[in-house]
Each structure stands twice: as C-alpha cells, then as structure tokens.
Design a protein around this motif. Sequence first.
Motif, PDB file in Angstrom:
ATOM      1  N   GLY A 102       0.815  -1.209   0.000  1.00 56.45           N
ATOM      2  CA  GLY A 102       0.000   0.000   0.000  1.00 56.45           C
ATOM      3  C   GLY A 102       0.850   1.262   0.000  1.00 56.45           C
ATOM      4  N   ASP A 103       2.052   1.191   0.606  1.00 56.34           N
ATOM      5  CA  ASP A 103       2.960   2.335   0.596  1.00 56.34           C
ATOM      6  C   ASP A 103       3.407   2.679  -0.820  1.00 56.34           C
ATOM      7  N   TYR A 105       1.496   2.396  -3.553  1.00 57.33           N
ATOM      8  CA  TYR A 105       0.408   3.167  -4.162  1.00 57.33           C
ATOM      9  C   TYR A 105       0.383   4.594  -3.625  1.00 57.33           C
ATOM     10  N   LYS A 106       0.695   4.757  -2.353  1.00 58.68           N
ATOM     11  CA  LYS A 106       0.729   6.095  -1.755  1.00 58.68           C
ATOM     12  C   LYS A 106       1.856   6.924  -2.348  1.00 58.68           C
ATOM     13  N   LYS A 107       3.028   6.331  -2.464  1.00 62.82           N
ATOM     14  CA  LYS A 107       4.203   7.051  -2.967  1.00 62.82           C
ATOM     15  C   LYS A 107       4.047   7.410  -4.441  1.00 62.82           C
ATOM     16  N   LYS A 111      -2.798   9.455  -1.461  1.00 59.95           N
ATOM     17  CA  LYS A 111      -3.572   8.794  -0.411  1.00 59.95           C
ATOM     18  C   LYS A 111      -4.837   8.113  -0.915  1.00 59.95           C
ATOM     19  N   GLU A 114      -4.006   4.872  -2.432  1.00 59.20           N
ATOM     20  CA  GLU A 114      -3.471   4.033  -1.345  1.00 59.20           C
ATOM     21  C   GLU A 114      -4.603   3.358  -0.574  1.00 59.20           C
ATOM     22  N   SER A 118      -5.617  -0.628  -0.988  1.00 58.30           N
ATOM     23  CA  SER A 118      -5.338  -1.354   0.255  1.00 58.30           C
ATOM     24  C   SER A 118      -6.589  -2.050   0.769  1.00 58.30           C
ATOM     25  N   ASN A 349      -1.953   1.450   5.985  1.00 56.18           N
ATOM     26  CA  ASN A 349      -2.434   2.265   4.872  1.00 56.18           C
ATOM     27  C   ASN A 349      -3.885   2.703   4.964  1.00 56.18           C
ATOM     28  N   THR A 420      -2.376   9.685 -11.077  1.00 58.87           N
ATOM     29  CA  THR A 420      -3.294   9.409  -9.962  1.00 58.87           C
ATOM     30  C   THR A 420      -4.718   9.255 -10.463  1.00 58.87           C
TER      31      THR A 420
END
Length: 468
Positions: A102-103, A105-107, A111, A114, A118, A349, A420
Amino acid sequence: MLVTAVLIYLAVSIGIGLYAAKFVSSSKDYLVAGRSLPLYVNVATVFATWFGAETVLSISATFVKDGMGGIPGDPFGATFCLIFVAIFFAKAFYRFDLLTIGDFYKKRYGKGVEVLTSLAVTISYLGWTSAQLTALGIVFNSLSGGSISLTQGILLGSVVVLIYTTFGGMLSVALTDLFQSAVIIVGLIIIAWMVSDSVGGVGRVISHAADNGKFQFWPTGGSKEWLAFVAAWATFAIGSIPQQDVFQRVTSAKDEKTAVRGSLLGGLLYFCMAFVPIFIAYSALMLDTKMVESLLNQGAREVQLILPNFVLTHMPIFAQILFFGALLSAILSTASGALLAPTALFTENVIRPLFGQHMSDKRFLLLLRITLVVFTSAVLVFALNNTSTMYEMVQNAYKVTLVGAFVPLAAGIFWKRATTQGALLSALAGLTVWALCEAFYAEAVMPTQFNGFIASLIGMVVGSLVPQ
C-alpha cells in the motif's frame, strides 16, 4: 499416540514463534523481519506462502476428480506468479524500501489510491485466510474421529496461529516457515515413497492416470471453456502479484539479489512439491476406490477429506504422524503469513493515516497486534459460513486484486505516464464492472474477472491520457 504427537508439534511451533518475538523491537522487525533474511530462509518463506491447505487437500482432490485441466490456477498459475515477481517486480519492490505494498500506491499516486487499493487487497484475504483456517478445522476433526467438530477445529486452529503471529510478526513467520517447510518436504516425500510401494510404483500410477485422461491439460470445449481456463490461470498468475504476503517476503530478504533469487527458487520448489500430494491422492483412488469415489460424490468440503481419510485408514502410525505433521506445517506456515499480510496493509495504509504520521513506533506496533486479532475474528466468521472448497476460496480471493490492484501496480512501475487520476479510475472501474458482472452475468461466456480486468486497463489508459 497420533494426537499426542500432533499436540507436541503444535507446542514446538508456538514455541519457535514466541522465541522469535524476543527479537521484535520495531514495526520494521514485525512487518519485514528487519530486511535481514538470508537466501535459504527467504526461499522457505516464499515456498510456505503458497504451499498451504489448498495445495495438499484441495488441489490434489480436484486432480483426482477433474484431472490436470481442473487445476490451471494452482500450481501452474501460482508458480508463474512467483516467476513473474522474480523477473519483473522483485527489484522494484526491494528498492522502494517500504513496509507494505500500500505504501507503493501512496508514494506513486497519493492517499486516495493508497486507501482504495489497500482495502481491495485486504478484503481479498478473507477467502485466502479462511481457506487455511477451514483446513485446520478439517485436520482436528479428522484426528479426533469427529469428536472435535469442524467449527471447533477452526476455532482451535485460529487460536494457535494467532498466538505466535501476534507476538512475533514476520520474524515468527520466517522462523516457523523454515522449520515447517523442512517438515513438509521430508514428510510428504516419505509418505509418497511408502504409498508408491503399496500401489506398485510411480510408473503404474502415472499410467493409470494417463489411461483415464487425467493428464488432459488443455480445454476441449469451445470459447467459453477456453476463456474459463485462461481466466483461472491468470487469476493466480497475475491477480496474486499485488498481494501483501508476496511483497513482504520479497522485501524481507537481506538484499536485492536475495529477493530475486528467493522468489524464483521458492516458486520452482513449490511447483515440484505441489505434485507430491497429487500423486498420493491418485494412489489413494487406486488403493481404495470405494472410499475416494464416495467422497467425490459428496459436497465440496467432503472431497477434501480424501488424503486425511486414506492416511488414517491405510498408513501405519509412523506415516500418520509424518502426514499430519506435514499437513499442519503447510497450513500453519501459510495461515500465519495470510493473517499478518492484510493486518499490515490495513493498519499501515487505512488506519494509520487517520491518526496522522506522528504516531510513535511503539504505539503503531500495538495497533498492528490489535488489528491482527480483529482481522482474525472477521476471517473466522467468513470461514464458518463458507461452503466452497479451499481451491475455490483462494481463486475467488485473487479476482479482487486482479481487477482492482494489478493494473495500477504494473502501470506505476513500467509506465511513466500513469497518473493518480488513471489509477483511481482503473481501480474503481475494474471493481465496479467485476462486481456487476458477478451479480448479473456470472454465467456469461466472458469470465467476470476478465471484464473487470479489461475495464481496469481502459480506466488506467483513459484516466492518465485525458486532461487531469
């Protein structure tokens, strides 16, 4: 004596897991074993990720019933998944130096993506993990001669796995995987050798299976059968790549080279060992045709009793101890990882962002353990109310990640123009189309997960190329 031996084995497994807990001092230790695992331990953890209850009990029974054509997803698709991960994803996973998938997807996307991906991955684990707990219930039910019901067995098994996973995290999973993988390999090979003597040799089993069309791998029908076959393979081979347990095992390696080699060797070891319970189950059909055919004519869960019943009625006590030790090893090693993976993903996440990024590592570690207990409770409810085979549970689990998480992951790594907006549209379109097809067009020619996957691809391309 058999029950005593199994109880001793369970005590040893819990002891190893609790011993590992002594070395857990941070969330990084808990989730990725401090990124310190050498190659032989990493191979064992990758192998144990896949070699679970469905491999020993469900896939072997499916082969006896439907032949090779009935198992394109596992072991074939599952093995290809680990090969694909080793070749295309392991280096990228390791270089990001993250705690969860999940990190990533966030990076890469932020959010919103993410949280959405997740949640999709976490939900997919309900089927995967409940399959392992169901298998523990079957084992305890078989060992007790029915004195322990399936429901009681599922509850007992979940408590055992929960104890050492809660305290030791990935370190406990890694150490118990190493011990349990050795038991699996040695135990099943010895059982297969003993069965081979009884049935007249490996060649006779292969000839009998070939004469009865069990090695017919490719579908013989029209487009619907071919699409279903490819979908079953792709669901495992591609849909399981975005799973947290695969990510954890790759990133737990001591270095990048070990991560690649561990995934590849673990996958090859899994493929070879997956055929051992298949061989034993088909030998059981030859040695006790009446018992096996009786189970094949009953419900989905009863079919999975072929191996336990055969071993209990035809094998000496030494072989029974070996078999149930190996079976419990397969289940426990997979179940512990299957509980830890969604716990890590959901806590890191989905829950942690609600508290901000200033949470101390000690409090986060406590939150991980609380979430693990809650998730296990949810899995228990799911397992107690599901009547599918373990193979079907696992396959259904990976449909979610195939349609909702794979395309954003692959595009995020290999397509620089992925945005995104594209990732959000991809996940939402894939999940929505798949859910609608499952509800209204489940019997259509095109498999539901293919519709969702195509929608996910279109969503990524369109969402990334149109004005943001």
